[in-house]
Write a protein that holds these residues in place. Structure first.
Motif, PDB file in Angstrom:
ATOM      1  N   LEU A  41       0.823  -1.203   0.000  1.00  0.00           N
ATOM      2  CA  LEU A  41       0.000   0.000   0.000  1.00  0.00           C
ATOM      3  C   LEU A  41       0.861   1.258   0.000  1.00  0.00           C
ATOM      4  CD1 LEU A  41      -2.887  -0.924   2.479  1.00  0.00           C
ATOM      5  CD2 LEU A  41      -3.040  -0.541   0.013  1.00  0.00           C
ATOM      6  N   LEU A  42       1.934   1.250   0.792  1.00  0.00           N
ATOM      7  CA  LEU A  42       2.834   2.400   0.800  1.00  0.00           C
ATOM      8  C   LEU A  42       3.525   2.582  -0.547  1.00  0.00           C
ATOM      9  CD1 LEU A  42       4.421   2.051   4.350  1.00  0.00           C
ATOM     10  CD2 LEU A  42       2.734   3.718   3.589  1.00  0.00           C
ATOM     11  N   LEU A  43       3.931   1.484  -1.158  1.00  0.00           N
ATOM     12  CA  LEU A  43       4.553   1.558  -2.481  1.00  0.00           C
ATOM     13  C   LEU A  43       3.568   2.092  -3.518  1.00  0.00           C
ATOM     14  CD1 LEU A  43       7.099   0.863  -4.136  1.00  0.00           C
ATOM     15  CD2 LEU A  43       6.073  -1.365  -4.566  1.00  0.00           C
ATOM     16  N   PHE A  44       2.349   1.603  -3.480  1.00  0.00           N
ATOM     17  CA  PHE A  44       1.321   2.089  -4.402  1.00  0.00           C
ATOM     18  C   PHE A  44       1.063   3.578  -4.187  1.00  0.00           C
ATOM     19  CE2 PHE A  44      -3.200   2.920  -5.261  1.00  0.00           C
ATOM     20  CZ  PHE A  44      -3.212   2.644  -6.618  1.00  0.00           C
ATOM     21  N   GLY A  45       1.016   4.010  -2.946  1.00  0.00           N
ATOM     22  CA  GLY A  45       0.815   5.433  -2.651  1.00  0.00           C
ATOM     23  C   GLY A  45       1.958   6.293  -3.156  1.00  0.00           C
ATOM     24  N   ALA A  46       3.200   5.825  -2.988  1.00  0.00           N
ATOM     25  CA  ALA A  46       4.351   6.593  -3.452  1.00  0.00           C
ATOM     26  C   ALA A  46       4.352   6.701  -4.973  1.00  0.00           C
ATOM     27  CB  ALA A  46       5.641   5.946  -2.958  1.00  0.00           C
ATOM     28  N   ILE A  47       4.057   5.593  -5.656  1.00  0.00           N
ATOM     29  CA  ILE A  47       4.024   5.614  -7.126  1.00  0.00           C
ATOM     30  C   ILE A  47       2.908   6.539  -7.614  1.00  0.00           C
ATOM     31  CG2 ILE A  47       3.536   4.194  -9.166  1.00  0.00           C
ATOM     32  CD1 ILE A  47       5.004   1.903  -7.709  1.00  0.00           C
ATOM     33  N   THR A  48       1.763   6.483  -6.972  1.00  0.00           N
ATOM     34  CA  THR A  48       0.650   7.355  -7.346  1.00  0.00           C
ATOM     35  C   THR A  48       1.003   8.816  -7.136  1.00  0.00           C
ATOM     36  OG1 THR A  48      -0.877   5.609  -6.700  1.00  0.00           O
ATOM     37  CG2 THR A  48      -1.791   7.821  -6.927  1.00  0.00           C
ATOM     38  N   PHE A  49       1.656   9.119  -6.015  1.00  0.00           N
ATOM     39  CA  PHE A  49       2.053  10.501  -5.729  1.00  0.00           C
ATOM     40  C   PHE A  49       3.031  11.016  -6.780  1.00  0.00           C
ATOM     41  CE2 PHE A  49       4.983  13.482  -3.642  1.00  0.00           C
ATOM     42  CZ  PHE A  49       4.080  14.483  -3.321  1.00  0.00           C
ATOM     43  N   ILE A  50       4.018  10.209  -7.140  1.00  0.00           N
ATOM     44  CA  ILE A  50       4.993  10.623  -8.155  1.00  0.00           C
ATOM     45  C   ILE A  50       4.316  10.827  -9.503  1.00  0.00           C
ATOM     46  CG2 ILE A  50       7.002   9.824  -9.466  1.00  0.00           C
ATOM     47  CD1 ILE A  50       7.966   8.496  -6.851  1.00  0.00           C
ATOM     48  N   ALA A  51       3.447   9.900  -9.871  1.00  0.00           N
ATOM     49  CA  ALA A  51       2.758  10.020 -11.164  1.00  0.00           C
ATOM     50  C   ALA A  51       1.880  11.273 -11.204  1.00  0.00           C
ATOM     51  CB  ALA A  51       1.912   8.781 -11.426  1.00  0.00           C
ATOM     52  N   LEU A  52       1.160  11.528 -10.132  1.00  0.00           N
ATOM     53  CA  LEU A  52       0.304  12.713 -10.105  1.00  0.00           C
ATOM     54  C   LEU A  52       1.112  14.003 -10.122  1.00  0.00           C
ATOM     55  CD1 LEU A  52      -2.573  11.738  -7.665  1.00  0.00           C
ATOM     56  CD2 LEU A  52      -2.695  12.112 -10.122  1.00  0.00           C
ATOM     57  N   SER A  53       2.240  14.032  -9.430  1.00  0.00           N
ATOM     58  CA  SER A  53       3.042  15.257  -9.426  1.00  0.00           C
ATOM     59  C   SER A  53       3.642  15.513 -10.804  1.00  0.00           C
ATOM     60  CB  SER A  53       4.130  15.179  -8.354  1.00  0.00           C
ATOM     61  OG  SER A  53       5.023  14.124  -8.645  1.00  0.00           O
ATOM     62  N   LEU A  54       4.110  14.453 -11.477  1.00  0.00           N
ATOM     63  CA  LEU A  54       4.646  14.647 -12.832  1.00  0.00           C
ATOM     64  C   LEU A  54       3.542  15.061 -13.800  1.00  0.00           C
ATOM     65  CD1 LEU A  54       7.150  11.668 -13.143  1.00  0.00           C
ATOM     66  CD2 LEU A  54       7.677  14.089 -12.875  1.00  0.00           C
ATOM     67  N   PHE A  55       2.402  14.402 -13.725  1.00  0.00           N
ATOM     68  CA  PHE A  55       1.287  14.756 -14.597  1.00  0.00           C
ATOM     69  C   PHE A  55       0.813  16.178 -14.304  1.00  0.00           C
ATOM     70  CE2 PHE A  55      -3.334  15.031 -15.198  1.00  0.00           C
ATOM     71  CZ  PHE A  55      -3.373  14.906 -16.573  1.00  0.00           C
ATOM     72  N   GLY A  56       0.815  16.548 -13.044  1.00  0.00           N
ATOM     73  CA  GLY A  56       0.394  17.902 -12.676  1.00  0.00           C
ATOM     74  C   GLY A  56       1.306  18.951 -13.265  1.00  0.00           C
ATOM     75  N   ARG A  57       2.598  18.700 -13.271  1.00  0.00           N
ATOM     76  CA  ARG A  57       3.541  19.665 -13.857  1.00  0.00           C
ATOM     77  C   ARG A  57       3.294  19.815 -15.347  1.00  0.00           C
ATOM     78  NH1 ARG A  57       9.311  19.989 -11.278  1.00  0.00           N
ATOM     79  NH2 ARG A  57       9.549  21.095 -13.228  1.00  0.00           N
ATOM     80  N   VAL A  58       3.106  18.693 -16.043  1.00  0.00           N
ATOM     81  CA  VAL A  58       2.856  18.741 -17.488  1.00  0.00           C
ATOM     82  C   VAL A  58       1.528  19.443 -17.761  1.00  0.00           C
ATOM     83  CG1 VAL A  58       2.379  17.293 -19.501  1.00  0.00           C
ATOM     84  CG2 VAL A  58       4.245  16.708 -17.965  1.00  0.00           C
ATOM     85  N   PHE A  59       0.508  19.099 -16.976  1.00  0.00           N
ATOM     86  CA  PHE A  59      -0.807  19.705 -17.165  1.00  0.00           C
ATOM     87  C   PHE A  59      -0.754  21.213 -16.928  1.00  0.00           C
ATOM     88  CE2 PHE A  59      -4.915  20.956 -15.342  1.00  0.00           C
ATOM     89  CZ  PHE A  59      -5.733  20.674 -16.418  1.00  0.00           C
ATOM     90  N   LEU A  60      -0.076  21.626 -15.858  1.00  0.00           N
ATOM     91  CA  LEU A  60       0.009  23.052 -15.569  1.00  0.00           C
ATOM     92  C   LEU A  60       0.821  23.789 -16.621  1.00  0.00           C
ATOM     93  CD1 LEU A  60       0.362  23.167 -11.693  1.00  0.00           C
ATOM     94  CD2 LEU A  60      -1.588  23.823 -13.094  1.00  0.00           C
ATOM     95  N   LYS A  61       1.861  23.152 -17.190  1.00  0.00           N
ATOM     96  CA  LYS A  61       2.621  23.779 -18.272  1.00  0.00           C
ATOM     97  C   LYS A  61       1.723  24.021 -19.474  1.00  0.00           C
ATOM     98  CE  LYS A  61       7.481  22.595 -17.934  1.00  0.00           C
ATOM     99  NZ  LYS A  61       8.548  21.747 -18.431  1.00  0.00           N
ATOM    100  N   ARG A  62       0.913  23.029 -19.812  1.00  0.00           N
ATOM    101  CA  ARG A  62      -0.006  23.181 -20.950  1.00  0.00           C
ATOM    102  C   ARG A  62      -1.022  24.289 -20.681  1.00  0.00           C
ATOM    103  NH1 ARG A  62      -1.541  16.960 -22.421  1.00  0.00           N
ATOM    104  NH2 ARG A  62       0.493  16.338 -23.195  1.00  0.00           N
ATOM    105  N   GLN A  63      -1.566  24.308 -19.480  1.00  0.00           N
ATOM    106  CA  GLN A  63      -2.544  25.329 -19.150  1.00  0.00           C
ATOM    107  C   GLN A  63      -1.923  26.724 -19.192  1.00  0.00           C
ATOM    108  OE1 GLN A  63      -5.378  23.565 -19.627  1.00  0.00           O
ATOM    109  NE2 GLN A  63      -6.259  24.737 -17.951  1.00  0.00           N
TER     110      GLN A  63
END
Length: 118
Positions: A41-63
Motif C-alpha cells: 500500500l505504501l509503495l502504491f501510494g508513493a508511485i501514485t504521488f509521483i505520477a500525479l506530481s509529474l502529470f500535474g507539472r505537465v498539465f500546468l505547463k499546458r494550461q
C-alpha cells in the motif's frame, strides 16, 4: 464463599472451544494481511504521488501556455482595435493647439480646487 465469583475467569466461558479458535484465527489473519499488505500500500501510494506530481507539472505547463497564448491574442486584438479607432478619428487643428496652462494634465480629482477656473 464471597470470593467464589473471582475464582473463575468469565472470559474463559465466553471465548472457549471453536468460537475462541475462530476469533484467534481471524485476528491472526487480519494482522498478517495488514503487515503483508502495508508495504504494498505504501509503495502504491508513493508511485501514485509521483505520477500525479509529474502529470500535474505537465498539465500546468499546458494550461499556462494556453493562457499566455490567449492573453497574447487578446492584446493583439485590442491593439488592432485601438489602431483602427485611431485611424478613424478626424484630426482637427484644435487638437494640436497648446493649452493655456503649460502644467501637465492632472488626473481626475473630486476635491474642490479654489485656484481652478470653472
Amino acid at each position: 464463599m464471597i470470593y467464589s465469583q473471582f475464582q473463575h475467569n468469565p472470559m474463559q466461558h465466553r471465548f472457549s472451544g471453536t468460537r475462541g479458535w475462530l476469533a484467534f484465527v481471524i485476528g491472526l489473519a487480519f494482522m498478517t494481511l495488514a503487515l503483508v499488505a502495508l508495504p504494498f500500500l505504501l509503495l502504491f501510494g508513493a508511485i501514485t504521488f509521483i505520477a500525479l506530481s509529474l502529470f500535474g507539472r505537465v498539465f500546468l505547463k499546458r494550461q499556462l501556455a494556453r493562457f499566455q497564448k490567449q492573453q497574447a491574442s487578446q492584446e493583439f486584438h485590442s491593439e488592432a482595435f485601438q489602431e483602427s479607432q485611431f485611424k478613424e478619428t478626424a484630426f482637427t487643428e484644435s487638437m494640436f493647439k497648446e493649452s493655456k496652462s503649460t502644467a501637465p494634465r492632472q488626473g481626475r480629482t473630486f476635491e474642490h480646487n479654489p485656484n481652478e477656473p470653472v
